[in-house]
Design an enzyme around this catalytic site. Structure first.
Site, PDB file in Angstrom:
ATOM      1  N   GLN A 189     -12.933  -9.435   4.592  1.00 58.20           N
ATOM      2  CA  GLN A 189     -12.315  -8.677   5.683  1.00 58.20           C
ATOM      3  C   GLN A 189     -11.332  -9.551   6.451  1.00 58.20           C
ATOM      4  O   GLN A 189     -10.501  -9.042   7.200  1.00 58.20           O
ATOM      5  CB  GLN A 189     -13.391  -8.163   6.644  1.00 58.20           C
ATOM      6  N   CYS A 190     -11.443 -10.867   6.278  1.00 51.49           N
ATOM      7  CA  CYS A 190     -10.506 -11.764   6.958  1.00 51.49           C
ATOM      8  C   CYS A 190      -9.146 -11.657   6.287  1.00 51.49           C
ATOM      9  O   CYS A 190      -9.042 -11.597   5.068  1.00 51.49           O
ATOM     10  CB  CYS A 190     -10.981 -13.207   6.870  1.00 51.49           C
ATOM     11  N   THR A 246       9.751   7.306   3.743  1.00 55.00           N
ATOM     12  CA  THR A 246      10.644   7.523   4.896  1.00 55.00           C
ATOM     13  C   THR A 246      12.113   7.299   4.574  1.00 55.00           C
ATOM     14  O   THR A 246      12.979   8.012   5.094  1.00 55.00           O
ATOM     15  CB  THR A 246      10.234   6.563   6.034  1.00 55.00           C
ATOM     16  N   ASP A 251       3.377   3.236   3.619  1.00 51.97           N
ATOM     17  CA  ASP A 251       1.934   3.314   3.888  1.00 51.97           C
ATOM     18  C   ASP A 251       1.085   2.756   2.746  1.00 51.97           C
ATOM     19  O   ASP A 251       0.097   2.066   2.983  1.00 51.97           O
ATOM     20  CB  ASP A 251       1.522   4.757   4.205  1.00 51.97           C
ATOM     21  N   ASP A 287       5.243  11.550   0.233  1.00 58.41           N
ATOM     22  CA  ASP A 287       4.877  10.664   1.328  1.00 58.41           C
ATOM     23  C   ASP A 287       3.838   9.770   0.662  1.00 58.41           C
ATOM     24  O   ASP A 287       2.898  10.281   0.018  1.00 58.41           O
ATOM     25  CB  ASP A 287       4.255  11.459   2.491  1.00 58.41           C
TER      26      ASP A 287
HETATM   27  N1  ASP Z   1       4.321   7.944   5.648  1.00 58.12           N
HETATM   28  C1  ASP Z   1       5.449   7.260   5.074  1.00 58.12           C
HETATM   29  C2  ASP Z   1       5.115   6.937   3.628  1.00 58.12           C
HETATM   30  O1  ASP Z   1       4.362   6.031   3.384  1.00 58.12           O
HETATM   31  C3  ASP Z   1       5.746   6.029   5.842  1.00 58.12           C
HETATM   32  C4  ASP Z   1       6.949   5.248   5.362  1.00 58.12           C
HETATM   33  O2  ASP Z   1       7.551   5.484   4.352  1.00 58.12           O
HETATM   34  O3  ASP Z   1       7.321   4.288   6.064  1.00 58.12           O
HETATM   35  O4  ASP Z   1       5.596   7.588   2.735  1.00 58.12           O
END
Ligand code: ASP
Length: 340
Positions: free
Chosen positions: A274-275, A15, A93, A60
């Protein structure tokens, strides 16, 4: 006067350098460099000098694969003698996976590597990108940091301990089982007692990073066929997200048979919890016994992201399953707290 530090900034995508398109935000070549160039605050005297390398293609991070982790590691390793520190601009992500993988791949780099990004693109008025980048540049210029960190909002975290905890907040990452290495407030404060000590300088990267490792989260009623599929050829490693201290549905004979088949094939099974908080202890409950019988190894307080990246790296280094089982439970890059 001390010389201005030089930082290599690798823009892998995410992003921070994205622009709005018809289908939503997407990375646009040249956009990030333009945004950085047009911000005088990023070039002031107290900010280290930066060189930007924009990757092609920009991702991304939802599209990132282990080969992309290796590409970043190679790039930084190749530039290690020419820069004082490194900043990797990356999507949030899968940032915790990449930061973990870099921590394992770049053991022995001996210089700061800071992974960061933003929730809002740098070109948008309310972007958190400028602050994240500034903090990252300052952390990457420190002499006492010799490990992979993840900087986001006010948090300075160990990269291989971080998890993404918020899809929209500016404090998007936490490290549940390790206090932050530092805090970015009015001052940037790093707790030196929490930093990794210097390691022998040497970086040996695997040729490829493509070992077939799966990741499976156990849930009540999960059919054994899912576990069988996760352990089938060509799988060589599995991270199993078990319950609590590392328990599984031990009353399901099909599940136990699938585990035994995986073990017979030599698949390395690493168990995480999972915790969010706490650690795996496969000796605590009888419902963990089938895992031990199948040769599975408890990942202590490792995050799922770190455990997955670690297993991919260890398997790609061409080690034997026994060696990998032993290393999986050892502290290699600060990713786990060894048993007392
Ligand atoms: N979908 C974007 C990514 O992981 C989200 C981000 O950068 O905040 O590239």
């Amino acid at each position: 006067m001390s010389e201005r530090k030089r930082i290599y900034v690798a823009y892998a995508g995410g992003t921070i350098g994205m622009k709005a398109t018809e289908t939503g935000y997407a990375p646009v070549p040249g956009h990030l460099a333009e945004q950085i160039r047009d911000r005088p605050q990023l070039h002031m005297g107290e900010i280290p000098e930066l060189s930007i390398c924009e990757y092609e293609p920009l991702l991304d991070s939802a599209n990132a694969r282990p080969a992309d982790w290796l590409r970043i590691a190679r790039d930084l390793a190749q530039h290690r003698h020419h820069y004082d520190g490194f900043v990797v601009l990356h999507g949030t992500d899968t940032m915790a996976y990449t930061a973990s993988a870099l921590a394992f791949l770049l053991r022995g780099l001996g210089k700061p590597v800071v992974v960061t990004g933003s929730q809002i693109p740098l070109g948008v008025l309310r972007s958190d990108g400028r602050q994240n980048l500034l903090t990252s540049l300052l952390v990457a210029a420190r002499d006492d940091v010799r490990e992979v960190c993840l900087v986001f909002g006010s948090h300075i975290l160990r990269g291989c301990r971080a998890v993404k905890a918020s899809a929209s907040g500016f404090e998007a990452f936490t490290s549940p089982n390790l206090p932050p290495l530092g805090k970015a407030g009015v001052q940037i404060e790093v707790d030196e007692s929490r930093l990794r000590l210097p390691e022998p300088a040497a970086v040996g990267l695997p040729m490829t990073l493509d070992a077939p490792v799966n990741l499976l989260r156990l849930y009540p009623g999960m059919p054994a066929s899912l576990l069988r599929a996760a352990l089938a050829e060509p799988t060589r490693g599995l991270i199993l997200e078990a319950y609590g201290a590392g328990t599984v549905s031990a009353a399901d004979p099909e599940l136990l048979a699938a585990l035994a088949e995986g073990a017979a094939r030599g698949v390395v099974v690493g168990v995480v919890s999972q915790c969010v908080d706490g650690r795996v202890d496969l000796s605590a409950y009888a419902t963990s016994a089938p895992l031990l019988e199948a040769g599975a190894v408890g990942g202590l307080d490792m995050t799922t992201e770190a455990a997955y990246a670690k297993l991919v790296v260890l398997l790609s280094e061409g080690r034997t399953p026994d060696e990998i089982r032993s290393l999986f439970a050892q502290d290699l890059a600060g990713e786990l707290t060894p048993a007392a």
